[in-house]
Design an enzyme around this catalytic site. Structure first.
Site, PDB file in Angstrom:
ATOM      1  N   SER A  36       0.713  -1.114   0.026  1.00  0.00           N
ATOM      2  CA  SER A  36      -0.008   0.049   0.079  1.00  0.00           C
ATOM      3  C   SER A  36       0.781   1.175  -0.108  1.00  0.00           C
ATOM      4  CB  SER A  36      -0.727   0.039   1.390  1.00  0.00           C
ATOM      5  OG  SER A  36      -1.435   1.101   1.191  1.00  0.00           O
TER       6      SER A  36
ATOM      7  N   TYR B 203      -1.916   5.788  -5.380  1.00  0.00           N
ATOM      8  CA  TYR B 203      -2.904   6.628  -5.140  1.00  0.00           C
ATOM      9  C   TYR B 203      -2.505   7.893  -5.995  1.00  0.00           C
ATOM     10  CZ  TYR B 203      -5.736   4.225  -1.824  1.00  0.00           C
ATOM     11  OH  TYR B 203      -6.491   3.104  -1.140  1.00  0.00           O
TER      12      TYR B 203
ATOM     13  N   THR C 208      -4.982   2.659  -8.004  1.00  0.00           N
ATOM     14  CA  THR C 208      -6.431   2.473  -7.607  1.00  0.00           C
ATOM     15  C   THR C 208      -7.248   3.559  -8.289  1.00  0.00           C
ATOM     16  OG1 THR C 208      -5.870   1.601  -5.233  1.00  0.00           O
ATOM     17  CG2 THR C 208      -7.785   2.877  -5.682  1.00  0.00           C
TER      18      THR C 208
ATOM     19  N   LYS D 120      -6.816  -0.867 -10.577  1.00  0.00           N
ATOM     20  CA  LYS D 120      -7.508  -1.675  -9.532  1.00  0.00           C
ATOM     21  C   LYS D 120      -8.769  -0.724  -9.321  1.00  0.00           C
ATOM     22  CE  LYS D 120      -7.070  -3.382  -4.625  1.00  0.00           C
ATOM     23  NZ  LYS D 120      -8.458  -2.644  -4.180  1.00  0.00           N
TER      24      LYS D 120
ATOM     25  N   HIS E 289     -13.395  -2.243  -3.731  1.00  0.00           N
ATOM     26  CA  HIS E 289     -12.605  -1.944  -2.211  1.00  0.00           C
ATOM     27  C   HIS E 289     -12.113  -0.527  -2.401  1.00  0.00           C
ATOM     28  CE1 HIS E 289     -13.920  -5.379   0.162  1.00  0.00           C
ATOM     29  NE2 HIS E 289     -13.598  -5.999  -0.626  1.00  0.00           N
TER      30      HIS E 289
END
Length: 807
Positions: free
Chosen positions: A113, A136, A162, A229, A253
């Site tokens: 992450s 991100y 993401t 994603k 998610h």
């Protein structure tokens, strides 16, 4: 192995969740369990997996299921990896380092992450598994750029963007608890504050105006593959493909899902149909059991990502807990595959799922017809994985195509022109060597033994090869540093086996590269690290970057394989200054260079010095071949390995001695008859193969010039530019590379052979970690000038047709 504290028996995945909940503070548990959105999203995912029923099969004749799969050029031991989750230190003090350690032990990838609580360097240092970075995109693009730079420097292999952010959703559990990250739990790879509220940073820091151009921007700041994603519709999947992504993760998610968003498994089939195999397709959300993994594979996924169960294992028993939990999922997957008659991950199709309608599902790969096994039959699944590796099938496929279309003109075989050889020469050269032995004082019994007996494992013509190296190449090494091998292929095999001692050791290869080195590595379960060549060939800067990346992952670069002269397959030649720089780099990083140069003596003009001739610090293991220069059918090669090896007791010897030990267990010795014939040829040339090959080199040089001239004639410059056609112009060797405006795969090759009567080699064969899909290799060595002219004309017809019909 984690166990129930009351009974001592091993835990199940469900029991891990119960224990983890009891060990964590309620607010922390809610943060980890609540996900990025409403509880209903997770509940929907779990419910759909619970409703899936797999169709059992019996007496299928399948052996042990094969669970590995290939994603982005990497072989995963299992078709699942670890999904990105923030702040692993909330579950265990070792955080992502413990998770990475467990991933490495099982050989599954870890997606780290952006909000990891341990540094990328620490995480990479704990594992040999593939690492991806979940990205991100921040309002300040410099922040994202710096994160990507850190990950790339640490050896990460892909970026997972993401795309269902920036709106992270209302985390109701965290709002109820007024949750703040505990002191000391911070994003280890982000500078600055403002992250104590897990949702606040999304609203204030994430870029709210992203569109698909962000994919192109990421490519501009990194050379890593880019996946996205958060895709939940076929429309967005098609837009992702149009944007050029390298992979898609079906996920709800992220942050943009609506309350009650569709479960990932519900939308997976339609997305798989839209993607149609154009890129890897993964899915996450709700995966808890091995049967869930198989269901996702059956409905179109290439692999899945597991999230919360990993944190459960981490909270219960750190790295051991994660390893054990993932092992349980793997065992359940294998059992589910066996009960459904699924022999491999590639065979999983919608027919496994009760009620799945083929019309609504992606087409499954055709399954081979099951043949009942008879007593004593072997199944391929029970053999070493290399027998099913595509690398080992490439040359077989070319041979099949050549046999199927005998009238086609073939630019595929990299072998010498047959017109140079006369049958009677074999006996002349053999007699010359026997006379040489007798003249040197050998008795008739010695001569007979030298021809009919096994002979020394290191070879009996080492002195003659050493003399030839001094005369031709200026390489002055003692005969005892030479091992005579069954072709240069055996030299590669024993060198790789000797130098790559364990999983932490790395073999680097210049990519594209000769398939023989990747095939040899595959036999030993070694996955080489590719060092990509640019349009003009190899660059030392790229090699150094690969070395540093591997070291950042805790691995030890040991050897680098390269063909510096007229390389196979691209035909490029390394400049002199680059050769010197490579030797300096090898010394600086304690690296050996495996130099393979079989085309020097059959190329026209003055050749640059070999790496071994420039080697002053014994950094080069020279892999030689006498096939191209003297006699291909003799299959005689050699390795020059003059490196000093120090034993634990302080004794010293040469690397050649260690290679000889390995050879004695592989081929025992190289055929004395073959050695005798080759030795006679060396003697006839006075040890100077360059002089005996003067006519040969001129012939091949003329063939290369003729091929380049025909390409120029068939494709005028304006048409070449319009088609996007490009080729290089080697000064010697057998090969050149052509970039074409279509996918040059096996299907295109067979179509070209059948309908246009010309054969070539797909360049993708030579890229160990993917690439070269729109390039082909032409070999000029085996054809006459009329055949070259006719063959290039036929190839031009095919290229024009393919450019129009198969864009």
């Amino acid at each position: 192995m984690a166990a129930d504290p009351g009974t001592g028996r091993p835990l199940t995945p469900a029991e891990y969740e119960v224990l983890a909940r009891g060990r964590l503070e309620p607010a922390v548990w809610d943060f980890l369990a609540g996900g990025a959105g409403e509880e209903r999203t997770l509940a929907a995912n779990l419910a759909v997996f619970e409703q899936v029923r797999l169709r059992p099969r019996v007496l299928t004749g399948q052996g042990a299921p094969v669970t590995d799969t290939r994603i982005l050029g990497r072989t995963w031991s299992l078709p699942f990896g670890i999904a990105p989750m923030a702040y692993h230190t909330l579950a265990h003090p070792d955080g992502e380092v413990a998770t990475a350690r467990a991933a490495g032990r099982l050989g599954v990838p870890l997606v780290v992450s952006t909000f990891a609580s341990r540094t990328f360097e620490d995480i990479a240092g704990a594992t040999s598994a593939p690492l991806w970075l979940q990205v991100y995109c921040f309002r300040d693009r410099a922040t994202t750029r710096e994160l990507v730079r850190q990950a790339e420097a640490a050896g990460f292999e892909a970026l997972l963007l993401t795309v269902d952010a920036p709106h992270l959703g209302r985390r109701l559990r965290d709002l109820r608890n007024d949750f703040r990250l505990p002191d000391g739990v911070v994003p280890a790879n982000l500078s600055g504050g403002g992250f104590s509220s897990p949702g606040g940073h999304a609203r204030t820091e994430f870029d709210p105006a992203l569109d698909w151009s962000v994919v192109e921007w990421l490519r501009s700041v990194s050379s890593l593959p880019v996946l996205v994603k958060g895709v939940l519709t076929a429309e967005d999947a098609r837009l992702a493909l149009a944007a050029g992504v390298d992979g898609i993760v079906v996920s709800n998610h992220g942050g943009r899902q609506l309350d009650g968003a569709p479960a990932t498994l519900d939308v997976l089939p339609q997305i798989a149909r839209a993607v149609a195999g154009a890129c890897p397709l993964l899915v996450d959300g709700g995966v808890r059991r091995g049967a869930d993994v198989l269901a996702a594979l059956a409905l179109g996924a290439d692999a899945v990502l597991l999230g919360r169960p990993v944190l459960h294992g981490l909270a219960v028993d750190g790295a051991r807990g994660v390893e054990h939990l993932l092992g349980l999922v793997a065992e359940e997957l294998t059992e589910a595959m066996a009960l459904t008659g699924t022999g491999s991950v590639a065979e999983a199709g919608p027919e496994l799922v009760v009620g799945a309608e083929p019309a609504d599902r992606p087409a499954a790969p055709p399954r081979p017809r099951a043949v009942p096994a008879r007593p004593g039959d072997l199944r391929r699944e029970d053999l070493h994985g290399s027998v099913s590796d595509p690398v080992l099938d490439t040359m077989n496929f070319l041979n099949e195509v050549t046999q199927r279309y005998p009238e086609a003109i073939s630019f595929a075989p990299g072998r010498p022109y047959a017109g140079f050889f006369e049958t009677e020469q074999v006996f002349t050269h053999l007699r010359r060597y026997l006379d040489h032995l007798a003249e040197g004082g050998a008795s008739p019994e010695d001569v007979r033994s030298a021809l009919f007996q096994y002979g020394p494992a290191a070879g009996q013509i080492r002195e003659l090869i050493a003399d030839a190296l001094r005369a031709d190449e200026g390489v002055d090494v003692p005969a005892e540093s030479i091992v005579v091998t069954v072709g240069a292929q055996e030299a590669m095999l024993i060198a790789v086996r000797a130098l790559i001692a364990g999983p932490e050791d790395v073999l680097l290869v210049s990519s594209p590269c000769y398939v023989g080195i990747t095939g040899a590595a595959r036999l030993f379960d070694i996955e080489p690290t590719a060092v990509p060549e640019g349009p003009d060939g190899f660059r030392c800067a790229d090699l150094e970057a690969a070395i540093l990346a591997e070291r950042a992952r805790g691995r030890r670069p040991r050897a680098f394989y390269v063909v510096p002269d007229h390389s196979n397959p691209s035909g490029t030649t390394m400049p002199l200054e680059q050769r010197r720089e490579l030797l300096d780099l090898a010394d600086r990083h304690d690296l050996l260079v495996l130099e393979d140069s079989p085309y020097r003596m059959v190329s026209p003009g003055r050749q640059l010095p070999t790496l071994k001739a420039l080697d002053r610090r014994r950094r080069v293991v020279h892999l030689g071949s006498l096939s191209k220069t003297l006699f291909p059918g003799a299959r005689v090669g050699y390795a020059v390995a003059d490196q000093v090896v120090v034993g634990a007791d302080g004794s010293t010897g040469l690397l050649a001695e260690e290679l000889t030990r390995i050879k004695s267990m592989v081929t025992v010795n190289t055929s004395p008859v073959s050695q005798a014939v080759v030795a006679g040829m060396l003697l006839a040339a006075g040890g100077r193969t360059s002089e005996s090959n003067a006519g040969t080199a001129a012939y091949y040089g003329d063939a290369m010039r003729a091929t380049l001239s025909e390409l120029d004639r068939c494709f005028p410059e304006a048409e070449r530019a319009a088609l996007g056609l490009r080729w290089n112009e080697p000064t010697g060797g057998f090969f050149l590379a052509v970039d074409v405006p279509f996918t040059a795969d096996n299907a295109a090759l067979e179509l070209c052979a059948e309908n246009f009567g010309v054969i070539w080699t797909p360049m993708s064969y030579f890229f160990p970690q993917g690439g070269g899909e729109r390039s082909l290799r032409l070999s000029v060595s085996y054809l006459t000038r009329p055949q070259i002219a006719e063959g290039v004309g036929r190839l031009a017809d095919f290229v024009r047709w393919a450019a129009g019909e198969r864009p």
